[in-house]
Scaffold this motif. Structure first.
Motif, PDB file in Angstrom:
ATOM      1  N   ILE A  55      28.668  27.673  80.881  1.00  0.00           N
ATOM      2  CA  ILE A  55      27.384  27.659  81.576  1.00  0.00           C
ATOM      3  C   ILE A  55      27.547  26.866  82.867  1.00  0.00           C
ATOM      4  CG2 ILE A  55      26.533  25.591  80.377  1.00  0.00           C
ATOM      5  CD1 ILE A  55      23.742  26.786  80.469  1.00  0.00           C
ATOM      6  N   THR A  56      26.883  27.320  83.911  1.00  0.00           N
ATOM      7  CA  THR A  56      26.914  26.639  85.207  1.00  0.00           C
ATOM      8  C   THR A  56      25.484  26.398  85.661  1.00  0.00           C
ATOM      9  OG1 THR A  56      28.995  27.722  85.795  1.00  0.00           O
ATOM     10  CG2 THR A  56      27.719  26.748  87.588  1.00  0.00           C
ATOM     11  N   LEU A  57      25.181  25.135  85.960  1.00  0.00           N
ATOM     12  CA  LEU A  57      23.845  24.736  86.370  1.00  0.00           C
ATOM     13  C   LEU A  57      23.923  23.855  87.604  1.00  0.00           C
ATOM     14  CD1 LEU A  57      22.466  23.694  82.857  1.00  0.00           C
ATOM     15  CD2 LEU A  57      21.984  25.843  84.021  1.00  0.00           C
ATOM     16  N   MET A  58      22.755  23.641  88.196  1.00  0.00           N
ATOM     17  CA  MET A  58      22.616  22.655  89.263  1.00  0.00           C
ATOM     18  C   MET A  58      21.793  21.497  88.720  1.00  0.00           C
ATOM     19  SD  MET A  58      24.283  23.718  91.866  1.00  0.00           S
ATOM     20  CE  MET A  58      23.696  22.574  93.102  1.00  0.00           C
ATOM     21  N   GLY A  59      22.318  20.283  88.830  1.00  0.00           N
ATOM     22  CA  GLY A  59      21.601  19.134  88.307  1.00  0.00           C
ATOM     23  C   GLY A  59      22.047  17.851  88.955  1.00  0.00           C
ATOM     24  N   PRO A  60      21.296  16.759  88.719  1.00  0.00           N
ATOM     25  CA  PRO A  60      21.605  15.456  89.331  1.00  0.00           C
ATOM     26  C   PRO A  60      22.701  14.709  88.563  1.00  0.00           C
ATOM     27  CG  PRO A  60      19.620  15.270  88.025  1.00  0.00           C
ATOM     28  CD  PRO A  60      20.045  16.700  87.934  1.00  0.00           C
ATOM     29  N   TRP A  61      23.864  15.325  88.428  1.00  0.00           N
ATOM     30  CA  TRP A  61      24.956  14.735  87.654  1.00  0.00           C
ATOM     31  C   TRP A  61      26.256  14.838  88.442  1.00  0.00           C
ATOM     32  CZ3 TRP A  61      23.598  12.266  83.234  1.00  0.00           C
ATOM     33  CH2 TRP A  61      22.364  12.587  82.696  1.00  0.00           C
ATOM     34  N   GLN A  62      27.015  13.750  88.405  1.00  0.00           N
ATOM     35  CA  GLN A  62      28.305  13.686  89.091  1.00  0.00           C
ATOM     36  C   GLN A  62      29.415  13.564  88.048  1.00  0.00           C
ATOM     37  OE1 GLN A  62      28.598  10.516  91.922  1.00  0.00           O
ATOM     38  NE2 GLN A  62      30.781  10.785  92.261  1.00  0.00           N
ATOM     39  N   LYS A  63      30.467  14.340  88.235  1.00  0.00           N
ATOM     40  CA  LYS A  63      31.547  14.402  87.269  1.00  0.00           C
ATOM     41  C   LYS A  63      32.442  13.175  87.367  1.00  0.00           C
ATOM     42  CE  LYS A  63      35.046  17.658  85.571  1.00  0.00           C
ATOM     43  NZ  LYS A  63      35.667  18.975  85.793  1.00  0.00           N
ATOM     44  N   VAL A  64      32.855  12.648  86.207  1.00  0.00           N
ATOM     45  CA  VAL A  64      33.786  11.515  86.127  1.00  0.00           C
ATOM     46  C   VAL A  64      35.109  12.048  85.571  1.00  0.00           C
ATOM     47  CG1 VAL A  64      34.222   9.233  85.169  1.00  0.00           C
ATOM     48  CG2 VAL A  64      31.882   9.906  85.755  1.00  0.00           C
ATOM     49  N   THR A  65      36.133  11.944  86.341  1.00  0.00           N
ATOM     50  CA  THR A  65      37.450  12.477  85.944  1.00  0.00           C
ATOM     51  C   THR A  65      38.434  11.324  85.791  1.00  0.00           C
ATOM     52  OG1 THR A  65      37.980  12.792  88.296  1.00  0.00           O
ATOM     53  CG2 THR A  65      37.032  14.674  87.118  1.00  0.00           C
ATOM     54  N   PRO A  66      39.586  11.517  85.129  1.00  0.00           N
ATOM     55  CA  PRO A  66      40.047  12.796  84.577  1.00  0.00           C
ATOM     56  C   PRO A  66      40.038  12.822  83.063  1.00  0.00           C
ATOM     57  CG  PRO A  66      41.925  11.435  85.051  1.00  0.00           C
ATOM     58  CD  PRO A  66      40.709  10.580  85.305  1.00  0.00           C
ATOM     59  N   ILE A  67      39.645  11.720  82.412  1.00  0.00           N
ATOM     60  CA  ILE A  67      39.802  11.586  80.959  1.00  0.00           C
ATOM     61  C   ILE A  67      38.600  12.214  80.258  1.00  0.00           C
ATOM     62  CG2 ILE A  67      40.078   9.960  79.063  1.00  0.00           C
ATOM     63  CD1 ILE A  67      41.374   8.023  80.988  1.00  0.00           C
ATOM     64  N   LEU A  68      38.865  12.989  79.200  1.00  0.00           N
ATOM     65  CA  LEU A  68      37.805  13.579  78.389  1.00  0.00           C
ATOM     66  C   LEU A  68      37.376  12.583  77.323  1.00  0.00           C
ATOM     67  CD1 LEU A  68      39.224  17.203  77.927  1.00  0.00           C
ATOM     68  CD2 LEU A  68      37.702  16.324  79.706  1.00  0.00           C
ATOM     69  N   LEU A  69      36.043  12.524  77.080  1.00  0.00           N
ATOM     70  CA  LEU A  69      35.472  11.517  76.182  1.00  0.00           C
ATOM     71  C   LEU A  69      34.736  12.195  75.030  1.00  0.00           C
ATOM     72  CD1 LEU A  69      33.923   9.093  78.847  1.00  0.00           C
ATOM     73  CD2 LEU A  69      36.240   9.063  77.893  1.00  0.00           C
ATOM     74  N   ILE A  70      34.642  11.438  73.914  1.00  0.00           N
ATOM     75  CA  ILE A  70      33.830  11.874  72.781  1.00  0.00           C
ATOM     76  C   ILE A  70      32.689  10.913  72.493  1.00  0.00           C
ATOM     77  CG2 ILE A  70      35.733  13.121  71.705  1.00  0.00           C
ATOM     78  CD1 ILE A  70      36.040  10.753  69.766  1.00  0.00           C
ATOM     79  N   ASP A  71      32.704   9.722  73.065  1.00  0.00           N
ATOM     80  CA  ASP A  71      31.609   8.770  72.885  1.00  0.00           C
ATOM     81  C   ASP A  71      31.633   7.782  74.037  1.00  0.00           C
ATOM     82  OD1 ASP A  71      29.384   7.673  71.791  1.00  0.00           O
ATOM     83  OD2 ASP A  71      30.415   6.485  70.272  1.00  0.00           O
ATOM     84  N   VAL A  72      30.440   7.263  74.405  1.00  0.00           N
ATOM     85  CA  VAL A  72      30.314   6.310  75.487  1.00  0.00           C
ATOM     86  C   VAL A  72      29.175   5.375  75.160  1.00  0.00           C
ATOM     87  CG1 VAL A  72      28.713   7.731  76.842  1.00  0.00           C
ATOM     88  CG2 VAL A  72      30.183   6.077  78.018  1.00  0.00           C
ATOM     89  N   THR A  73      29.246   4.145  75.630  1.00  0.00           N
ATOM     90  CA  THR A  73      28.197   3.160  75.417  1.00  0.00           C
ATOM     91  C   THR A  73      28.110   2.243  76.626  1.00  0.00           C
ATOM     92  OG1 THR A  73      27.400   1.384  73.961  1.00  0.00           O
ATOM     93  CG2 THR A  73      29.782   1.601  74.224  1.00  0.00           C
ATOM     94  N   ILE A  74      26.885   1.781  76.927  1.00  0.00           N
ATOM     95  CA  ILE A  74      26.615   0.927  78.088  1.00  0.00           C
ATOM     96  C   ILE A  74      25.909  -0.322  77.594  1.00  0.00           C
ATOM     97  CG2 ILE A  74      25.573   0.822  80.382  1.00  0.00           C
ATOM     98  CD1 ILE A  74      25.515   3.865  80.385  1.00  0.00           C
ATOM     99  N   LEU A  75      26.233  -1.451  78.186  1.00  0.00           N
ATOM    100  CA  LEU A  75      25.632  -2.719  77.781  1.00  0.00           C
ATOM    101  C   LEU A  75      24.127  -2.685  78.006  1.00  0.00           C
ATOM    102  CD1 LEU A  75      25.985  -5.757  76.941  1.00  0.00           C
ATOM    103  CD2 LEU A  75      26.053  -6.253  79.393  1.00  0.00           C
ATOM    104  N   PRO A  76      23.324  -2.888  76.951  1.00  0.00           N
ATOM    105  CA  PRO A  76      21.869  -2.982  77.135  1.00  0.00           C
ATOM    106  C   PRO A  76      21.506  -4.364  77.658  1.00  0.00           C
ATOM    107  CG  PRO A  76      22.394  -3.247  74.824  1.00  0.00           C
ATOM    108  CD  PRO A  76      23.701  -2.984  75.525  1.00  0.00           C
TER     109      PRO A  76
END
Length: 1133
Positions: free
Chosen positions: A888-909
């Motif tokens: 699927i190809t869309l237009m959205g407010p998202w920027q790609k982070v390369t090059p490593i593929l991820l399965i989980d991510v977390t950010i400090l609250p």
């Protein structure tokens, strides 16, 4: 349009017509005719005369109006005389109608009125038998009269008949003729109001017209038999009403409204082609306490004038909902309103008695923009020094005033008042003694009955330097007699002082060299636009306007020319009014009851603009059930989410409200076209955001969620979300969509948002949201995602052929989904939605969980049990998984982070006021490696580089909480805590192993400020007890709830989950948003669950919501919520 006429009646009873292609009012040729009210269709106009009788004017045409009269001559055969008119006693009459139930001899037919004439004598109709009369005489034969007649004479043809015809022609075209009284019936009461319409009810070429009238006693009458070939109709039929009616209006379709004497409104229901008079009445409250005085009905619109002359528009009116839903105030003050055949609106001003046209009315803008005066003159004499032909105005337009004169600042001419009419009997009072011009006379009679002070007239005549004499309403004083003023309420005529002289309809610049004289139009009393079919794109001379000429009159006195410029800004601000626009379309709607299926329905979005108030848009769905027209609606302000959903080859949308969220059954709409779906989704999303005054991108405190379709939803919380005293229930939370497609998303209160796609690509949010004005092209990027579609090939072993695709009758499909409940073959399996496209062919998947053999098979003793990757003696079934990739190809407010593929991510609250030079971001790669992102901050959310954190085994879940607590789960279910993590040492020092709950394997962990929650493989939710700053690993695990898919703990230790099921709704899809109630510092585990939106939600993140709740005295979170909606578990267990 060329033959469209606008009919009007002035206060003296004179009838005028204005052609759409002309520029002047033409008075009726019947100068003696005096009418009170008129109503018009395309070729006809009816009126109520001063004698309370009905008059008809049929427009001239080259096509005559001919009405056919018919009767049948019947004969019976006897052995002596053959066929004769001597019939048996049990037979029908010799001359009857076609059915034989009514006697109709030739001499019984008479002309209904003097307006008709016969065209020839009676003759035999030869077409009934198909042969010339010379051969058959027009006879038809049958065995007996009730039998079927044929053209062939047989040996057993004992009876025969033939049809006789005679035509009558309407000869009174182009003039007003009185509609005759019904023969053989007592005359109805004197009429006071009349309205025609209903020509769109039937598709028959013979247009039937519904003519309704109101009598002096408040009774309602219906004229039967009115059609193009019989405009006079047949008879008056009384229609019972609950109370006395004062005025009635019928539209071109099946809408009929009436006004009661007490100001209430009635709506007629059940009107259709088979029952033109309808079935019952429904009462509708007026828009204000003063009550209604006039109603005007169109195709799908209803306008009302109240007794204080205010104008109102009825919302939600449709053939499925004839009573509508609510009232919208429209600027302007009118005494009456008329709606044309295409919902164009006309009105008569309350003070100046000027005819106005509603500018800007279109099929989408049903209320238009502003009132425009009709700039047409009377066709009774030329105008000197006319600035432009066909246009009354050439100066600066201002609001119409009470007077009808043109004045300047230095004018001393007194301004006369237009009489304010308060009684329907004004015509006889005003014109009773009016003189009539002799035949052939060229002198125009003086029609106005007002007497003017002779001193005022004398003083006005002595003004030699006056630019123009003030037009004075002329009077008629035959034989010095006085008019009977008792029936008319006239305002006292007062002369305005020179210093306060005010302009009326137009104000001319003082520097004009030429003095402008204009002909004063009469004060109008009634108007009908039923025969004037124009639209907003029509070019009509007497409706040519500019932006300066658009009026929204309050019908108050205008200011002088010197004060026009000062008044303009205030007048523009004052004329800001509400308007209604509609967007209509056809969609598919999933019917709620059995048999549940997609049904084609009409969908209308009604939007309200202006007025300085909050938006009040409504979505209507019109459908037919058991041949009965029905509807349902959703107030846009009450819509809580618009969620795209999976549904085969359709583009489907689920519309949620708080009530439907509690019922677990949203409104499902779908389209076959992707473009239509996107248009409706964008329109509804924008309407929802504007109704809630959401014009900016999601806030930094927003809650993020992902649906099973991969759509990104966001909710902007408020302090009341976690406040016990003012708790906002989950089912009332408003979710809006952010363009994009992800598998999971995480955020924090500094505005850093990361997401992971199905293809494990990492994305960073750059700002923007569907449905608000802030979403522009500046932050839009191309976003792609690739996901796998799986199907299973199933086989069963038998002693003869071994494993084969011939299963038992009770087995699953040989090609199915993972559960075996749905047949999925390579040929009939489609991408998730039509937006996806295949990018590979079907292939065997050797990475199926549980392992496979070298051919990709998994084995088991039977289908419902667990499969393994090797064959044993007890394995009688096997399966293998096939995979195919789609993109699927869309237009959205998202920027790609390369090059490593991820399965989980977390950010400090963290809290919203926190200032961090670097925001800790931890992730797990596709291979199971633990990574720490460096250089992440609010201005650079993507960071700069990855830092590898060593582990001795691959991980699958990770989370960082308050105080840099890092918890992780390995692929084997082991739990670990990362020690010594800080801002100075972002990667920490070492891993500490934490025991798992007994006999359970954890799969996801979430850490808040002081709380740690985890979900195991059996969907149980666990809480870690004993966490202290000196011992952050805690002591033991405590079971909180079951049937939990995912958990998210916020920076304030608030707990939210995605529940598998909701108690009492087993048919709902998995994935419901739930909130843990009662979480406090002394009660970190909370008390109960509050269920929100659900059915297909897979991921939730509340880690950006650090809005502090105002602590109040302990009380029940929501006493009104029952136990079925708030209970101790996310689902029953």
């Amino acid at each position: 349009m060329p033959g469209s006429l606008l009919w009007a009646v002035d206060v003296y009873g004179r009838v005028f017509s204005l052609c759409a292609t002309g520029g002047r009012y033409k008075r009726s040729k019947d100068v003696l005719l005096e009418l009170k009210r008129v109503t018009a269709a395309e070729q006809c106009c009816w009126g109520i005369g001063c004698d309370h009788q009905v008059y008809l004017n049929v427009l001239p045409s080259d096509v005559p109006i001919r009405h056919q009269e018919e009767t049948y001559e019947n004969q019976r055969w006897n052995p002596v005389e053959g066929y004769t008119d001597t019939l048996l006693p049990t037979d029908r009459w010799q001359w009857t109608d076609e059915s034989g139930q009514k006697p109709q001899p030739l001499h019984s037919f008479h002309l209904p009125s003097d307006n008709w004439e016969w065209e020839g004598d009676w003759f035999v109709d030869d077409e009934s038998c198909g042969r010339e009369s010379t051969a058959t005489g027009g006879w038809e034969y049958a065995v007996d009269f009730p039998a079927t007649f044929t053209k062939e004479k047989k040996w057993n043809s004992c009876v025969r008949r033939r049809r006789w015809l005679r035509y009558r022609r309407y000869k009174a075209r182009g003039s007003w003729a009185k509609v005759p009284l019904d023969r053989g019936q007592p005359p109805p009461e004197p009429f006071t109001d009349i309205s025609c319409g209903g020509w769109d009810i039937s598709d028959s070429p013979e247009k039937r017209i519904c003519l309704w009238a109101v009598s002096q006693q408040g009774k309602v009458w219906f004229r039967t038999g009115v059609q193009q070939q019989n405009p006079e109709g047949t008879a008056w039929e009384h229609v019972a009403v609950p109370r006395e009616v004062s005025q009635i209006s019928v539209g071109p379709g099946d809408l009929l409204w009436a006004v009661l004497w007490d100001g209430q409104l009635l709506v007629r229901t059940g009107i259709n082609n088979d029952c033109p008079t309808g079935a019952s009445w429904m009462t509708v409250d007026p828009p204000s306490k003063v009550g209604a005085i006039h109603v005007a009905v169109g195709i799908n619109v209803v306008w009302v004038v109240t007794k204080d002359n205010k104008v109102w528009f009825r919302r939600g009116v449709n053939s499925h909902n004839s009573s509508g839903l609510g009232w919208i105030s429209i600027g302007g003050e009118m005494v009456m309103i008329s709606v044309g055949p295409n919902d164009q609106v006309w009105g008569v001003g309350s003070e100046d008695r000027t005819v106005y046209f509603r500018h800007g009315v279109t099929p989408t803008e049903v209320t238009g923009k502003a009132w425009v005066p009709v700039c047409a003159q009377l066709d009774r004499g030329p105008t000197t020094n006319r600035p432009s032909d066909g246009c009354l105005f050439s100066g600066h337009l201002t609001g119409p005033s009470q007077g009808s004169v043109l004045s300047c600042d230095d004018s001393d001419v007194p301004r006369q008042h237009i009489p304010k009419i308060t009684s329907d009997s004004f015509i006889s009072a005003l014109v009773a003694d009016r003189s009539v011009p002799l035949e052939g006379s060229t002198t125009t009679p003086n029609p106005n009955p007002l007497e003017v002070d002779q001193e005022v007239l004398k003083e006005g005549a002595e003004e030699d330097n006056a630019p123009a004499q003030a037009p004075v309403l002329p009077s008629s004083q035959p034989n010095g007699g006085e008019l009977p003023w008792s029936n008319v309420d006239l305002e006292e005529m007062k002369a305005a002082p020179a210093s306060t002289a005010q302009s009326s309809v137009a104000t001319y610049p003082l520097e004009l060299e030429a003095i402008v004289e204009q002909e004063e139009g009469p004060p109008w009393a009634w108007i009908t636009g039923g025969g004037c079919e124009i639209d907003s794109s029509s070019s009509i001379s007497w409706l040519e306007t500019t932006e300066e000429g658009l009026l929204s009159p309050t019908i108050t006195p205008a200011l002088s020319a010197a004060g026009v410029q000062e008044r303009a800004p205030r007048e523009k601000e004052k004329t800001m009014e509400k308007s209604v626009s509609v967007r209509k379309g056809v969609m598919c709607w999933w019917r709620d009851w059995q048999p549940q299926q997609w049904e084609e329905v009409g969908v209308t979005l009604e939007q309200v603009r202006g007025g300085g108030t909050s938006r009040d848009d409504i979505l209507y769905i019109f459908y037919t059930h058991n041949e009965e027209r029905k509807y349902l609606y959703a107030v846009i302000r009450e819509v809580t989410a618009l969620v795209p959903v999976f549904w085969k080859s359709l583009y489907a949308l689920a519309v949620y409200t708080a009530e439907r969220t509690r019922q677990r059954w949203p409104i499902l709409l779908a389209t076959e076209s992707h473009q239509d779906f996107e248009n409706w989704l964008s329109l509804l999303s924008k309407s929802c955001c504007e109704s809630r005054a959401l014009r900016d991108p999601p806030s930094k405190q927003a809650m993020w969620a992902i649906t099973s379709k991969g759509d990104i939803m966001v909710h902007d919380p408020s302090p009341s979300l976690e406040a016990p005293a003012q708790y906002l229930p989950c089912d009332q939370m408003f979710w809006r969509q952010v363009p994009g497609h992800l598998l999971c998303v995480e955020s924090n209160s500094l505005g850093v948002v990361w997401g992971i796609g199905y293809d494990h690509t990492a994305w960073v949010y750059t700002g923007g949201c569907r449905g608000n004005q802030a979403q522009g092209e500046i932050n839009q990027h191309s976003l792609t995602d690739v996901r796998n579609v799986y199907i299973y090939e199933n086989q069963r072993w038998n002693p003869v052929t071994g494993y084969t695709d011939k299963g038992l009758p009770t087995d699953r499909y040989m090609w199915s989904d993972a559960l075996g409940l749905k047949e999925c073959t390579k040929e009939n399996t489609r991408p998730p939605t039509p937006q996806w496209t295949w990018v590979s062919d079907w292939a065997i998947d050797f990475s199926t969980p549980g392992g496979t053999d070298k051919e990709g098979w998994q084995y088991a003793a039977d289908f419902p049990v667990t499969f393994h990757g090797y064959k044993t003696m007890k394995d009688f079934v096997r399966r293998r998984r096939w995979v195919r990739k789609c993109k699927i190809t869309l237009m959205g407010p998202w920027q790609k982070v390369t090059p490593i593929l991820l399965i989980d991510v977390t950010i400090l609250p963290c809290l919203a006021h926190s200032s961090l030079e670097q925001v800790p971001v931890w992730a797990i790669s596709e291979k199971g490696d633990v990574l720490c992102r460096l250089g992440v901050n609010a201005h650079n959310p993507a960071g700069s580089s990855w830092l590898h954190v060593g582990t001795d085994q691959p991980f699958k879940s990770i989370c960082i909480g308050g105080g840099h607590q890092v918890w992780a789960i390995a692929r084997d279910g082991a739990v670990f805590y990362r020690g010594s993590v800080s801002s100075q040492n972002p990667a920490g020092e070492c891993w500490y192993h934490i025991p798992s709950p007994p006999r359970q394997t954890l799969r996801q962990v979430s850490v808040g400020r002081t709380s740690v929650y985890a979900v195991d493989e059996n969907s149980n939710l666990w809480y870690r007890q004993g966490l202290m700053p000196s011992y952050p690993q805690g002591s033991t695990w405590e079971l909180i709830s079951s049937n939990v898919c995912r958990v998210s703990v916020g920076p304030l230790d608030q707990v939210w989950i995605i529940a598998d099921k909701v108690p009492g709704f087993p048919s709902e899809s998995s994935g419901t948003v739930c909130h843990r109630l009662g979480v406090r510092p002394m009660q970190p585990k909370g008390l109960s669950w509050d269920f929100g939106i659900g059915g297909g939600w897979e991921h939730l993140s509340v880690r950006g919501n650090s809005t502090e709740a105002q602590r109040a005295a302990p009380c029940s979170p929501r006493p009104s919520r029952n136990q079925a909606q708030v209970n101790g578990n996310a689902a029953g267990y």
